[in-house]
Design a protein around this motif. Structure first.
Motif, mmCIF file in Angstrom:
data_model
loop_
_atom_site.group_PDB
_atom_site.id
_atom_site.type_symbol
_atom_site.label_atom_id
_atom_site.label_comp_id
_atom_site.label_asym_id
_atom_site.label_seq_id
_atom_site.Cartn_x
_atom_site.Cartn_y
_atom_site.Cartn_z
ATOM 1 N N ARG A 44 0.848 -1.185 0.000
ATOM 2 C CA ARG A 44 0.000 0.000 0.000
ATOM 3 C C ARG A 44 0.883 1.234 0.000
ATOM 4 O O ARG A 44 2.029 1.197 0.420
ATOM 5 C CB ARG A 44 -0.944 0.017 1.187
ATOM 6 N N VAL A 45 0.313 2.320 -0.493
ATOM 7 C CA VAL A 45 1.009 3.601 -0.475
ATOM 8 C C VAL A 45 -0.023 4.686 -0.185
ATOM 9 O O VAL A 45 -1.144 4.636 -0.671
ATOM 10 C CB VAL A 45 1.760 3.863 -1.807
ATOM 11 N N SER A 46 0.369 5.628 0.658
ATOM 12 C CA SER A 46 -0.486 6.753 1.011
ATOM 13 C C SER A 46 0.135 8.023 0.440
ATOM 14 O O SER A 46 1.315 8.283 0.637
ATOM 15 C CB SER A 46 -0.602 6.862 2.535
ATOM 16 N N ILE A 47 -0.674 8.806 -0.269
ATOM 17 C CA ILE A 47 -0.217 10.049 -0.890
ATOM 18 C C ILE A 47 -1.068 11.182 -0.325
ATOM 19 O O ILE A 47 -2.277 11.028 -0.158
ATOM 20 C CB ILE A 47 -0.395 9.999 -2.419
ATOM 21 N N ALA A 48 -0.439 12.312 -0.049
ATOM 22 C CA ALA A 48 -1.182 13.467 0.463
ATOM 23 C C ALA A 48 -0.641 14.732 -0.178
ATOM 24 O O ALA A 48 0.524 14.793 -0.569
ATOM 25 C CB ALA A 48 -1.047 13.552 1.976
ATOM 26 N N ARG B 30 -5.856 13.227 1.031
ATOM 27 C CA ARG B 30 -5.108 11.975 1.165
ATOM 28 C C ARG B 30 -5.707 10.918 0.242
ATOM 29 O O ARG B 30 -6.911 10.829 0.078
ATOM 30 C CB ARG B 30 -5.163 11.461 2.596
ATOM 31 N N ARG B 31 -4.835 10.109 -0.355
ATOM 32 C CA ARG B 31 -5.259 9.005 -1.218
ATOM 33 C C ARG B 31 -4.485 7.766 -0.793
ATOM 34 O O ARG B 31 -3.270 7.809 -0.643
ATOM 35 C CB ARG B 31 -4.959 9.348 -2.680
ATOM 36 N N LEU B 32 -5.190 6.674 -0.593
ATOM 37 C CA LEU B 32 -4.560 5.406 -0.221
ATOM 38 C C LEU B 32 -4.758 4.412 -1.356
ATOM 39 O O LEU B 32 -5.886 4.209 -1.818
ATOM 40 C CB LEU B 32 -5.185 4.857 1.069
ATOM 41 N N HIS B 33 -3.663 3.822 -1.815
ATOM 42 C CA HIS B 33 -3.723 2.778 -2.837
ATOM 43 C C HIS B 33 -3.268 1.467 -2.200
ATOM 44 O O HIS B 33 -2.237 1.428 -1.527
ATOM 45 C CB HIS B 33 -2.787 3.086 -4.015
#
Length: 71
Positions: free
Chosen positions: A12-16, A51-54
């Motif tokens: 997983r990766v979290s982008i903000a 925030r976006r979580l993939h």
């Protein structure tokens, strides 16, 4: 780029992004370095917002990078 001291398994990766001045990222992709100048696509999207979580299948990488295609 975010490089690891040794390869790590990620799923997983979290982008903000700071949205104080509005959403600026319009298209992006996340890539994992899997060795010898090879970058594997891990995730992509149209906007990040606050925030976006993939979440994706686990993969072993030694670096992760965010490529902003359009802002």
């Amino acid at each position: 780029n975010l490089a690891a001291a040794q390869p790590a398994r990620v799923a997983r990766v979290s982008i903000a992004e700071d949205i104080a001045h509005g959403e600026r990222i319009r298209e992006y992709r996340v890539e994992g370095h899997i060795g010898a100048d090879t970058w594997k696509p891990l995730a992509a999207g149209q906007s990040v917002g606050h925030r976006r979580l993939h979440v994706f299948d686990p993969v072993e990488v030694d670096a992760v990078r965010l490529v902003v295609v359009r802002a």
